[in-house]
Motif scaffolding. Structure first.
Motif, short mmCIF file in Angstrom:
data_model
loop_
_atom_site.label_atom_id
_atom_site.label_comp_id
_atom_site.label_asym_id
_atom_site.label_seq_id
_atom_site.Cartn_x
_atom_site.Cartn_y
_atom_site.Cartn_z
N ARG A 38 0.83 -1.20 0.00
CA ARG A 38 0.00 0.00 0.00
C ARG A 38 0.87 1.24 0.00
O ARG A 38 2.01 1.22 0.46
CB ARG A 38 -0.96 0.01 1.19
N GLN A 39 0.28 2.31 -0.52
CA GLN A 39 0.98 3.59 -0.57
C GLN A 39 0.01 4.71 -0.28
O GLN A 39 -0.97 4.90 -1.01
CB GLN A 39 1.64 3.79 -1.94
N ALA A 40 0.28 5.42 0.80
CA ALA A 40 -0.51 6.58 1.16
C ALA A 40 0.14 7.82 0.56
O ALA A 40 1.33 7.83 0.27
CB ALA A 40 -0.59 6.70 2.68
N LYS A 43 3.86 9.11 1.12
CA LYS A 43 4.62 8.06 1.80
C LYS A 43 5.13 7.03 0.80
O LYS A 43 4.63 6.93 -0.32
CB LYS A 43 3.75 7.38 2.86
N GLU A 88 -5.72 5.23 9.41
CA GLU A 88 -4.34 5.12 8.92
C GLU A 88 -4.14 3.99 7.91
O GLU A 88 -3.07 3.87 7.33
CB GLU A 88 -3.36 4.96 10.09
N ASP A 89 -5.17 3.19 7.70
CA ASP A 89 -5.11 2.17 6.65
C ASP A 89 -5.46 2.75 5.28
O ASP A 89 -5.34 2.05 4.26
CB ASP A 89 -6.08 1.03 6.96
N THR A 90 -5.90 3.99 5.25
CA THR A 90 -6.25 4.65 3.99
C THR A 90 -5.03 4.73 3.08
O THR A 90 -3.99 5.25 3.46
CB THR A 90 -6.80 6.05 4.26
N ALA A 91 -5.17 4.17 1.88
CA ALA A 91 -4.06 4.13 0.92
C ALA A 91 -4.54 3.49 -0.37
O ALA A 91 -5.63 2.90 -0.41
CB ALA A 91 -2.89 3.33 1.49
N TYR A 93 -3.95 0.36 -2.54
CA TYR A 93 -3.44 -0.99 -2.30
C TYR A 93 -3.10 -1.64 -3.64
O TYR A 93 -3.93 -1.67 -4.55
CB TYR A 93 -4.48 -1.82 -1.55
N GLN A 115 -8.18 1.75 -4.40
CA GLN A 115 -8.18 2.70 -3.29
C GLN A 115 -9.01 2.19 -2.12
O GLN A 115 -10.15 1.73 -2.30
CB GLN A 115 -8.72 4.05 -3.75
N THR A 117 -10.33 3.73 1.48
CA THR A 117 -10.48 4.94 2.28
C THR A 117 -11.28 4.61 3.53
O THR A 117 -12.39 4.09 3.44
CB THR A 117 -11.17 6.05 1.49
#
Length: 120
Positions: A38-40, A43, A88-91, A93, A115, A117
């Motif tokens: 995953r990438q937010a 980050k 904080e899992d929002t990213a 995937y 995505q 969210t």
């Protein structure tokens, strides 16, 4: 060439659940491992979970006890069950597969991303 198609992302409230799926297709000889990254925003991409041929799994510390990775080798498909989701899992995937050709040469393949969210 191997194609990875992901599905299952979306918007969910904190504490909710989602299930991601990723199916591999194309010229498949042997897939040695599949996983989710995953990438937010702002980050680096990070490993979430991986399943190695034979069923060995590994998880990021931040998701242990909440996420479960599983696979169906006959269908070249991997799943990620995500429970008790947090903001904080929002990213985005991304599905990843390591493919090995008849010459035992590995190559990485990536899906287009889905995505997730987590928001109230």
């Amino acid at each position: 060439q191997v194609q990875l198609v992901e599905s299952g992302g979306g918007l969910v409230q904190p504490g909710g659940s989602l299930r991601l799926s990723c199916a591999a297709s194309g010229s498949i000889y042997r897939i040695s491992a599949m996983g989710w990254y995953r990438q937010a925003p702002g980050k680096q991409r990070e490993l979430v979970a991986i399943i190695i041929n034979g069923g060995i799994t590994n998880y990021a510390d931040s998701v242990k006890g909440r996420f479960t990775i599983s696979g169906d080798s006959a269908k070249n498909t991997v799943y990620l069950q995500m429970n008790n989701l947090k903001p904080e899992d929002t990213a985005a995937y991304y599905c990843h597969a390591e493919h090995v050709d008849p010459g035992n040469r590995p190559r990485d393949y990536w899906g287009q991303g889905t995505q997730v969210t987590v928001s109230s």
